[in-house]
Design an enzyme around this catalytic site. Structure first.
Site, PDB file in Angstrom:
ATOM      1  N   TYR A 228      41.994   4.427  57.574  1.00  0.00           N
ATOM      2  CA  TYR A 228      40.987   5.095  58.402  1.00  0.00           C
ATOM      3  C   TYR A 228      39.637   4.987  57.687  1.00  0.00           C
ATOM      4  O   TYR A 228      39.546   5.265  56.496  1.00  0.00           O
ATOM      5  CB  TYR A 228      41.356   6.571  58.590  1.00  0.00           C
ATOM      6  CG  TYR A 228      40.341   7.392  59.359  1.00  0.00           C
ATOM      7  CD1 TYR A 228      39.577   8.377  58.722  1.00  0.00           C
ATOM      8  CD2 TYR A 228      40.138   7.192  60.720  1.00  0.00           C
ATOM      9  CE1 TYR A 228      38.653   9.128  59.428  1.00  0.00           C
ATOM     10  CE2 TYR A 228      39.216   7.950  61.439  1.00  0.00           C
ATOM     11  CZ  TYR A 228      38.471   8.919  60.780  1.00  0.00           C
ATOM     12  OH  TYR A 228      37.559   9.669  61.474  1.00  0.00           O
TER      13      TYR A 228
ATOM     14  N   ASP B 196      36.437   0.884  50.618  1.00  0.00           N
ATOM     15  CA  ASP B 196      36.096   2.183  51.197  1.00  0.00           C
ATOM     16  C   ASP B 196      36.648   3.268  50.262  1.00  0.00           C
ATOM     17  O   ASP B 196      37.816   3.641  50.339  1.00  0.00           O
ATOM     18  CB  ASP B 196      36.683   2.323  52.600  1.00  0.00           C
ATOM     19  CG  ASP B 196      36.378   3.696  53.190  1.00  0.00           C
ATOM     20  OD1 ASP B 196      36.793   3.960  54.336  1.00  0.00           O
ATOM     21  OD2 ASP B 196      35.742   4.515  52.496  1.00  0.00           O
TER      22      ASP B 196
ATOM     23  N   LYS C  13      32.691  12.539  50.168  1.00  0.00           N
ATOM     24  CA  LYS C  13      33.477  13.661  49.636  1.00  0.00           C
ATOM     25  C   LYS C  13      33.005  14.123  48.255  1.00  0.00           C
ATOM     26  O   LYS C  13      32.009  14.837  48.135  1.00  0.00           O
ATOM     27  CB  LYS C  13      34.957  13.279  49.650  1.00  0.00           C
ATOM     28  CG  LYS C  13      35.472  12.964  51.091  1.00  0.00           C
ATOM     29  CD  LYS C  13      36.930  12.620  51.127  1.00  0.00           C
ATOM     30  CE  LYS C  13      37.329  11.991  52.434  1.00  0.00           C
ATOM     31  NZ  LYS C  13      37.379  12.926  53.564  1.00  0.00           N
TER      32      LYS C  13
END
Ligand code: KE4
Length: 430
Positions: free
Chosen positions: A145, A240, A268
């Site tokens: 994702y 990623d 994050k």
């Protein structure tokens, strides 16, 4: 009053005004059934819901919280920044401070551009790859994702290395068809895709350790193969690291595996819990981004002073304390306890831990790709999730997510969690 009355009331009000009652789908507990609890506050390894329940938290804002909730260094940085103004839309020194920290910790990022979410970071990195190579196709891995950008909401077509089909209404088939999906950890499928489409593929984007199909680590040689094949075909390699950056190691997965991607996305941890993400990489690529170059990307709140201050505080703390061995030993203890409890109860389980990231699947291991992960016993996961929650341990409300630990998860939290795993497993398999 019912045990969760305040959460229930808030959820009913939220359902009236917010789709599904949440601002991000996974929070709605659709993956485990029932209704979500609402947080009142959090401190260290613990979150407290509005009905007064205390949970040891392993979601940790999906990895962003690594020092523990409401860590004094972060709170102080946010307070100090807020008193100087919450947003300018004008360059400020904190952006330079955080850029110097990020590029010092991740040397493959010769330049960096801050944005406000992982989705923005991956969308921008892919636009840059397409603009720099003049190619339209991108390749991703099934189960990975990369945020909700149109090009990523794509499922594999039939067969292995085929063009994509929309995974969500609203994604034009013409756009989805520009995304190729192959199984994770499968270099043969990757070679096949490049043999048939190689001169049209702008980039390969990969979760270097998968967290969005449950925890799936790369097999030996996978990343070296990615690097070789993309180089051979003139495609860019995008790591990623929105989840793995500063999480599996200070320098992220690229430091752990010794790989130099062309571009990297981070999020994050880099924002200390504030809405901060970034993309960066080779200077010759990043200098194509406006206003230095013609490839456009912008954002009102990019480089927001509060987010920059929180990110600086978090990265400085991590750079000085380098806690990854300690985080990994705690995470590994949890995996060992969980897998052990499952096997003692006669059910298959497999898991792993890297730095402060861990996860498990109720299936025979090893789990090497999304197809393996989907063979896990989701019904058992749901029973286990609720049995843990009722005993004060909060896991991600989905069998296809990773788990995390923070510096605030001390011996008491780990010992309590290990005990809860045993009790919850007995209940879930009775
Ligand atoms: P955001 O746009 O949600 O900030 O980041 C998207 C993203 C990109 N890349 C990776 C590797 C990611 O893990 C994410 C977001 N992760 C999910 C957790 N599975 C966020 C949780 C959510 O969607 O609410």
């Amino acid at each position: 009053m019912a045990d969760n009355e305040r959460s229930a009331r808030l959820f009913r009000r939220a359902l009236e005004l917010i789709p599904g009652g949440v601002n991000s789908p996974v929070r709605a507990f659709r993956g485990v059934g029932g209704e979500p609890f609402f947080v009142d506050h959090a401190k260290g390894a613990h979150i407290f819901d509005v009905d007064g329940h205390d949970y040891i938290d392993y979601v940790l804002s999906w990895g962003a919280v690594i020092l523990g909730h409401a860590h004094p260094a972060i709170v102080r940085a946010v307070q100090d920044a807020a008193e100087r103004g919450t947003s300018f839309g004008i360059p400020n020194g904190q952006e330079v401070e955080l850029a110097e920290l990020v590029t010092g910790i991740m040397p493959a990022l010769e330049m960096v551009r801050f944005v406000n979410s992982g989705t923005e970071a991956t969308m921008s990195a892919v636009r840059l790859a397409r603009g720099a190579t003049g190619r339209d196709l991108i390749l991703k891995f099934a189960g990975c994702y990369h945020g909700h950008g149109d090009s990523f909401l794509v499922q594999a077509g039939s067969g292995v290395a085929t063009l994509g089909l929309p995974d969500s209404p609203g994604v034009p088939a013409a756009l989805a068809s520009l995304t190729i999906t192959v199984p994770y950890n499968d270099l043969d499928a990757l070679e096949q895709a490049f043999r048939s489409q190689g001169d049209r593929i702008a980039c390969v984007i990969v979760e270097p350790v998968v967290g969005n199909a449950g925890f799936i680590p790369p097999v030996e040689g996978f990343h070296e193969g990615l690097r070789r094949i993309t180089r051979e075909h003139g495609a860019l390699l995008i790591f990623d690291e929105v989840m793995t950056g500063f999480r599996v190691a200070l320098g992220g997965a690229q430091a752990l595996f010794g790989i130099q991607p062309d571009l990297t996305t981070i999020g994050k941890v880099v924002g200390g819990g504030m809405p901060v993400a970034a993309y960066g990489g080779r200077r010759d690529l990043m200098e194509r981004i406006a206003p230095a170059g013609p490839i456009y990307q912008a954002g009102t709140l990019s480089g927001n002073p509060i987010g920059m201050a929180a990110g600086c505080a978090q990265l400085l703390f991590l750079r000085e304390s380098d806690p990854y061995a300690a985080l990994e030993s705690r995470a590994a203890a949890l995996v060992e306890a969980l897998v052990g409890a499952a096997r003692a109860a006669g059910v298959p389980a497999w898991g792993g831990a890297l730095g402060g990231m861990w996860g498990f699947h109720f299936t025979e291991g090893p789990v090497r790709n999304f197809a393996d992960a989907r063979r896990a016993d989701v019904a058992l996961f749901r029973r286990f999730f609720w049995a843990c929650l009722r005993r004060g341990v909060n896991l991600a409300p989905s069998a296809f997510e990773a788990a995390f630990v923070s510096l605030a998860h001390g011996d008491a939290e780990i010992e309590r969690t290990v005990a809860v795993f045993g009790e919850a497993m007995e209940e879930a398999t009775a």
